[in-house]
Write a protein that holds these residues in place. Structure first.
Motif, PDB file in Angstrom:
ATOM      1  N   ALA A 264     -30.525  24.008  19.858  1.00 39.81           N
ATOM      2  CA  ALA A 264     -31.222  23.393  18.737  1.00 39.81           C
ATOM      3  C   ALA A 264     -30.363  23.583  17.495  1.00 39.81           C
ATOM      4  N   VAL A 265     -30.546  22.695  16.530  1.00 39.35           N
ATOM      5  CA  VAL A 265     -29.886  22.815  15.234  1.00 39.35           C
ATOM      6  C   VAL A 265     -30.973  22.802  14.167  1.00 39.35           C
ATOM      7  N   LEU A 266     -30.949  23.792  13.299  1.00 39.24           N
ATOM      8  CA  LEU A 266     -31.887  23.864  12.185  1.00 39.24           C
ATOM      9  C   LEU A 266     -31.280  23.139  10.987  1.00 39.24           C
ATOM     10  N   VAL A 267     -31.995  22.139  10.483  1.00 33.22           N
ATOM     11  CA  VAL A 267     -31.540  21.381   9.317  1.00 33.22           C
ATOM     12  C   VAL A 267     -32.465  21.699   8.153  1.00 33.22           C
ATOM     13  N   THR A 268     -31.878  22.079   7.032  1.00 34.46           N
ATOM     14  CA  THR A 268     -32.639  22.350   5.814  1.00 34.46           C
ATOM     15  C   THR A 268     -31.968  21.661   4.633  1.00 34.46           C
ATOM     16  N   LYS A 269     -32.759  21.435   3.605  1.00 29.65           N
ATOM     17  CA  LYS A 269     -32.246  20.859   2.370  1.00 29.65           C
ATOM     18  C   LYS A 269     -31.905  22.013   1.436  1.00 29.65           C
ATOM     19  N   ASP A 270     -30.768  21.954   0.820  1.00 29.82           N
ATOM     20  CA  ASP A 270     -30.291  23.080   0.023  1.00 29.82           C
ATOM     21  C   ASP A 270     -31.243  23.432  -1.124  1.00 29.82           C
ATOM     22  N   ASP A 271     -31.992  22.443  -1.615  1.00 30.39           N
ATOM     23  CA  ASP A 271     -32.944  22.729  -2.695  1.00 30.39           C
ATOM     24  C   ASP A 271     -34.328  23.083  -2.170  1.00 30.39           C
ATOM     25  N   GLY A 272     -34.443  23.213  -0.834  1.00 26.46           N
ATOM     26  CA  GLY A 272     -35.726  23.571  -0.232  1.00 26.46           C
ATOM     27  C   GLY A 272     -36.700  22.424  -0.115  1.00 26.46           C
ATOM     28  N   GLY A 273     -36.260  21.203  -0.340  1.00 27.48           N
ATOM     29  CA  GLY A 273     -37.155  20.057  -0.348  1.00 27.48           C
ATOM     30  C   GLY A 273     -37.415  19.462   1.019  1.00 27.48           C
ATOM     31  N   VAL A 274     -38.110  18.318   1.005  1.00 28.72           N
ATOM     32  CA  VAL A 274     -38.497  17.604   2.223  1.00 28.72           C
ATOM     33  C   VAL A 274     -37.276  16.934   2.837  1.00 28.72           C
ATOM     34  N   ILE A 275     -37.101  17.098   4.136  1.00 29.92           N
ATOM     35  CA  ILE A 275     -35.976  16.496   4.841  1.00 29.92           C
ATOM     36  C   ILE A 275     -36.090  14.975   4.790  1.00 29.92           C
ATOM     37  N   GLY A 276     -35.031  14.325   4.350  1.00 31.10           N
ATOM     38  CA  GLY A 276     -34.976  12.868   4.332  1.00 31.10           C
ATOM     39  C   GLY A 276     -35.488  12.224   3.073  1.00 31.10           C
ATOM     40  N   ALA A 277     -36.222  12.982   2.259  1.00 34.35           N
ATOM     41  CA  ALA A 277     -36.820  12.387   1.049  1.00 34.35           C
ATOM     42  C   ALA A 277     -35.784  12.259  -0.060  1.00 34.35           C
TER      43      ALA A 277
ATOM     44  N   GLY B 255     -52.160   4.235   4.369  1.00 34.01           N
ATOM     45  CA  GLY B 255     -51.148   5.290   4.382  1.00 34.01           C
ATOM     46  C   GLY B 255     -50.074   5.011   3.345  1.00 34.01           C
ATOM     47  N   SER B 256     -48.977   5.764   3.457  1.00 30.78           N
ATOM     48  CA  SER B 256     -47.954   5.710   2.411  1.00 30.78           C
ATOM     49  C   SER B 256     -47.188   4.399   2.403  1.00 30.78           C
ATOM     50  N   GLY B 257     -47.060   3.749   3.588  1.00 31.43           N
ATOM     51  CA  GLY B 257     -46.411   2.449   3.643  1.00 31.43           C
ATOM     52  C   GLY B 257     -45.096   2.421   2.918  1.00 31.43           C
ATOM     53  N   GLY B 258     -45.018   1.602   1.854  1.00 28.93           N
ATOM     54  CA  GLY B 258     -43.780   1.433   1.126  1.00 28.93           C
ATOM     55  C   GLY B 258     -43.300   2.677   0.406  1.00 28.93           C
ATOM     56  N   SER B 259     -44.142   3.716   0.322  1.00 21.67           N
ATOM     57  CA  SER B 259     -43.713   4.934  -0.353  1.00 21.67           C
ATOM     58  C   SER B 259     -42.773   5.765   0.504  1.00 21.67           C
ATOM     59  N   VAL B 260     -42.555   5.393   1.760  1.00 21.22           N
ATOM     60  CA  VAL B 260     -41.604   6.098   2.612  1.00 21.22           C
ATOM     61  C   VAL B 260     -40.216   5.962   1.992  1.00 21.22           C
ATOM     62  N   SER B 261     -39.557   7.092   1.751  1.00 17.21           N
ATOM     63  CA  SER B 261     -38.257   7.051   1.095  1.00 17.21           C
ATOM     64  C   SER B 261     -37.182   7.612   2.005  1.00 17.21           C
ATOM     65  N   LEU B 262     -35.986   7.085   1.855  1.00 11.18           N
ATOM     66  CA  LEU B 262     -34.803   7.606   2.528  1.00 11.18           C
ATOM     67  C   LEU B 262     -33.854   8.061   1.425  1.00 11.18           C
ATOM     68  N   GLY B 263     -34.160   9.216   0.858  1.00  8.32           N
ATOM     69  CA  GLY B 263     -33.484   9.664  -0.346  1.00  8.32           C
ATOM     70  C   GLY B 263     -32.258  10.501  -0.086  1.00  8.32           C
ATOM     71  N   PHE B 264     -31.364  10.007   0.721  1.00  9.44           N
ATOM     72  CA  PHE B 264     -30.124  10.724   1.004  1.00  9.44           C
ATOM     73  C   PHE B 264     -28.991   9.710   1.138  1.00  9.44           C
ATOM     74  N   GLU B 265     -27.788  10.189   0.972  1.00  6.07           N
ATOM     75  CA  GLU B 265     -26.622   9.328   1.137  1.00  6.07           C
ATOM     76  C   GLU B 265     -26.238   9.294   2.607  1.00  6.07           C
ATOM     77  N   ALA B 266     -26.177   8.121   3.191  1.00 10.33           N
ATOM     78  CA  ALA B 266     -25.881   7.995   4.615  1.00 10.33           C
ATOM     79  C   ALA B 266     -24.531   8.612   4.952  1.00 10.33           C
ATOM     80  N   VAL B 267     -24.473   9.258   6.099  1.00 11.68           N
ATOM     81  CA  VAL B 267     -23.191   9.774   6.581  1.00 11.68           C
ATOM     82  C   VAL B 267     -22.536   8.700   7.445  1.00 11.68           C
ATOM     83  N   MET B 268     -21.236   8.732   7.515  1.00  9.32           N
ATOM     84  CA  MET B 268     -20.479   7.740   8.253  1.00  9.32           C
ATOM     85  C   MET B 268     -20.267   8.200   9.697  1.00  9.32           C
ATOM     86  N   PRO B 269     -19.890   7.280  10.606  1.00  8.85           N
ATOM     87  CA  PRO B 269     -19.563   7.693  11.978  1.00  8.85           C
ATOM     88  C   PRO B 269     -18.514   8.788  11.975  1.00  8.85           C
ATOM     89  N   SER B 270     -18.579   9.668  12.967  1.00  7.60           N
ATOM     90  CA  SER B 270     -17.707  10.842  12.968  1.00  7.60           C
ATOM     91  C   SER B 270     -17.190  11.119  14.369  1.00  7.60           C
TER      92      SER B 270
END
Length: 679
Positions: free
Chosen positions: A666-679, A81-96
């Protein structure tokens, strides 16, 4: 999961946790100290460091089933499988502490299908002041969203639409004050307005919502035949070994083949044949029983003399509609009262969202306990179906079911869940584990059961052996006690890594665990923050009876370390501190999503959802909920561009809610550029 209970005066009991009812004392501290521990994952910082010092473990580590072990040749399902190709391509949000949903820059979060949204029947308009009737609530989205799954509309024919599908949502329990205009009407502990009780029962259960994206906007498909409510009053069939059993006979079903309702539906599990299993978790609190002594199948679950909402005191209704919540032996025989009504709860409930006229099925072969949810291993043609379930209470257990019949893609159905073997997990001190059969066909189980006869098993005097396999399943917790299973720190959601085949489970917390009750899999006394455990089945066979385990991560404050072989593989900082992991889900790319249900005080603040790379153990906070909420339930479209996340019991949210009447949603989460969530 922990539950905020908005109680009436009549209600008794601990409203923050399910009561501790396992006093079996499995795996004493002496056995932990005397075990030869060559492999260990330890927590450093806070109580973990103190524990390590106590046990002389400060220099020890456990590689276990960690994917960091380069010598692993176990041939796990999903290798390659993808293994190491798993990406977390977003800037982490801080506690709120903000009373809003917070997501990373470049993402948008939108309230979607909140409590009270009309979805079927006459589509009654939601009244924000709580004045909707019971009949109207039966046609509206229920309260306190929890586990959820998105089914592509064409999935039954092999499709994977990301533009249209069925979103199925659990509704765990209710905020009884917010549900009604002025809270419940009670006179000397008696519910005097029957329609209020009807409404409360209707706000529980499951919502099936046909949704479609048009011009980039998701909405409900009004008038769809698929839109449906399943409630605490919906008629259901009993399936599996307990169908027709003497101990499920009630005045409603003299032949013990049917019951009404499903309650306290926490997490869920989509099946390989695209149906939905809703879990019945803290169902015990809806029933009372004044009998002395209590039957063991009630006592081991903490059923007592008070109930959560006092439904049993309501009058009216038909065929024992409300009286059924009183399980006291009132009449001369079980076919005339509801002494066995609680025995029809505590199961996984199968719902076919694509067959709106079908009756839900309670699958008793998967055991009766406080099911948090269920997670299926990948189904393989010609092999048994395997699924896992946690019993969400302190010192309870993790279970596995292996079907007797093999999976055939062209004929697979829920019937596969009616015959098989239920196992309970024992986590050994050396990083190995065993699955212990709870079956009268298993010689070890029969031997242990017979040896226990005449003894005290926890708080239960075990005077007579189980008469048949149905009685074993009815008393799943007691059977697991007898077999010496490992008491866990509130095992909740599970997830299977699509790339490695490893099984992950959240262990939310357990502040009742003392230093003389720790074990290798639950190494922290007064465990207020929890951890996540994982394992690999031996030989890559999900039906195996042994496994290798380790701890993936310890939750905690800044500086909390998860140490493997003397090396800190995770050190939490402001970008990823969390406590009380609860929800758990792998997306199609192999990202592990972690949701929390814990303290909303500093330093953690509001509950949250994080994403993790299971190979590297990188963890980043992605989502923070509004004030007072639990973040629970997550699913996405197959293309991973639309994610649905559950918000439960917010204090005063979303914007526009009437004062005192917040709306879970429920909350719908989308990426503004239409991309994969979390990538």
């Amino acid at each position: 999961m922990d539950q905020k209970h908005y109680s009436i005066e009549h209600i008794t009991g601990d409203h923050e946790h399910e009561p501790v009812v396992n006093h079996s004392g499995n795996r004493p501290f002496q056995s932990v100290l005397s075990a030869r521990m060559e492999r260990r994952t330890v927590m450093k910082g806070g109580v973990g460091a103190a524990l390590a010092s106590l046990m002389g473990l400060s220099a020890l580590g456990l590689a276990g089933c960690s994917s960091d072990d380069d010598d692993d040749d176990s041939g796990q399902p999903g290798d390659g499988g993808s293994g190491g190709s798993v990406s977390l391509g977003f800037e982490a949000v801080m506690p709120s502490t903000a009373n809003e949903v917070v997501v990373p820059a470049g993402y948008t979060a939108t309230v979607f299908l909140p409590w009270g949204t009309p979805i079927t029947g006459g589509y009654p308009e939601f009244q924000p002041d709580g004045t909707n009737t019971g009949a109207q609530q039966e046609e509206q989205v229920g309260m306190h969203h929890d586990g959820m799954t998105f089914y592509p509309i064409d999935v039954k024919s092999g499709g994977n639409s990301s533009e249209e599908g069925l979103l199925v949502i659990n509704h765990e329990y209710i905020d009884i004050d917010a549900l009604h205009q002025n809270g419940p009407t009670v006179d000397a502990g008696v519910r005097t307005v029957t329609d209020e009780v009807r409404k409360e029962i209707a706000a529980h259960g499951v919502s099936v919502c046909h949704i479609k994206k048009t011009d980039g906007v998701w909405d409900l498909v009004f008038g769809s035949e698929y839109n449906r409510r399943i409630t605490g009053a919906t008629e259901m069939d009993i399936r599996g070994p307990l169908r027709g059993h003497d101990k499920l006979v009630t005045a409603f079903s003299n032949d013990a083949t049917a019951t009404r309702g499903t309650l306290n539906n926490c997490s869920m599990g989509p099946t390989p044949w695209n149906t939905y299993l809703a879990a019945e978790e803290n169902w015990h609190g809806y029933f009372k029983n004044d009998d002395t002594p209590l039957p063991r199948e009630h006592a081991r679950h903490g059923i007592g003399t008070g109930t959560r909402y006092a439904w049993e005191t309501a009058t009216g209704g038909t065929n024992g509609e409300y009286e059924r919540f009183n399980a006291t032996s009132i009449e001369v025989s079980a076919d005339l009262d509801y002494r066995h009504e609680p025995n029809t709860y505590g199961y996984m409930v199968e719902i076919d969202p694509f067959a709106p006229e079908s009756r839900p099925q309670k699958r008793t072969a998967l055991g009766r306990f406080g099911h948090e949810g269920v997670i299926f291993a990948p189904a393989t043609e010609g092999e048994p179906v395997v699924c896992y379930s946690g019993d969400d209470s302190r010192f309870e257990y993790i279970y596995k079911f292996v079907s007797a019949q093999p999976y055939r893609a062209d004929t697979a159905s829920g019937d596969l869940l009616d015959e098989g073997t239920l196992y309970v997990a024992r986590f050994n001190e050396d990083g190995t584990g065993d699955w212990l059969a709870l079956s009268l066909d298993d010689a070890d189980f029969v031997s242990a059961m017979n040896a226990a006869v005449g003894t005290q098993v926890g708080d239960i005097q075990f005077d007579t052996p189980f008469a048949d396999q149905g009685e074993v399943l009815l008393n799943t917790r007691l059977a697991a006690d007898i077999m010496g299973a490992t008491p866990m720190d509130r095992p909740e959601w599970g997830a299977v890594d699509p790339n490695t085949g490893e099984v992950y489970f959240t262990l939310t917390n357990n502040t009742e665990r003392t230093e003389d009750q720790v074990n290798a899999a639950n190494p922290n006394a007064d465990n207020a923050t929890g951890h996540i455990i994982r394992w690999s089945e031996d030989g890559g066979d999900y039906a195996a009876t042994s496994f290798q385990w380790d701890i993936f991560v310890f939750a905690g404050a800044v500086g909390t370390e998860t140490v493997v072989d003397g090396e800190a593989v995770v050190t939490l900082d402001e970008s990823n501190i969390f406590n009380s992991p609860d929800g758990l889900w792998f997306d199609g790319s192999g990202r592990l999503w972690i949701q929390t249900d814990g303290s909303d005080a500093a330093p953690y603040q509001n509950n949250m959802m994080l994403a993790a790379n299971p190979e590297t153990r990188e963890i980043k906070r992605f989502f923070v909920g509004p004030v007072g909420c639990e973040v629970t339930g997550v699913t996405s479209t197959p293309d991973q561009t639309s994610m649905f996340v559950g918000i439960q019991h917010p204090d005063n949210w979303p914007a526009g809610s009437a004062d005192g009447h917040p709306r879970s949603s429920a909350v719908l989460v989308t990426k503004d550029d239409g991309g994969v969530i979390g990538a």
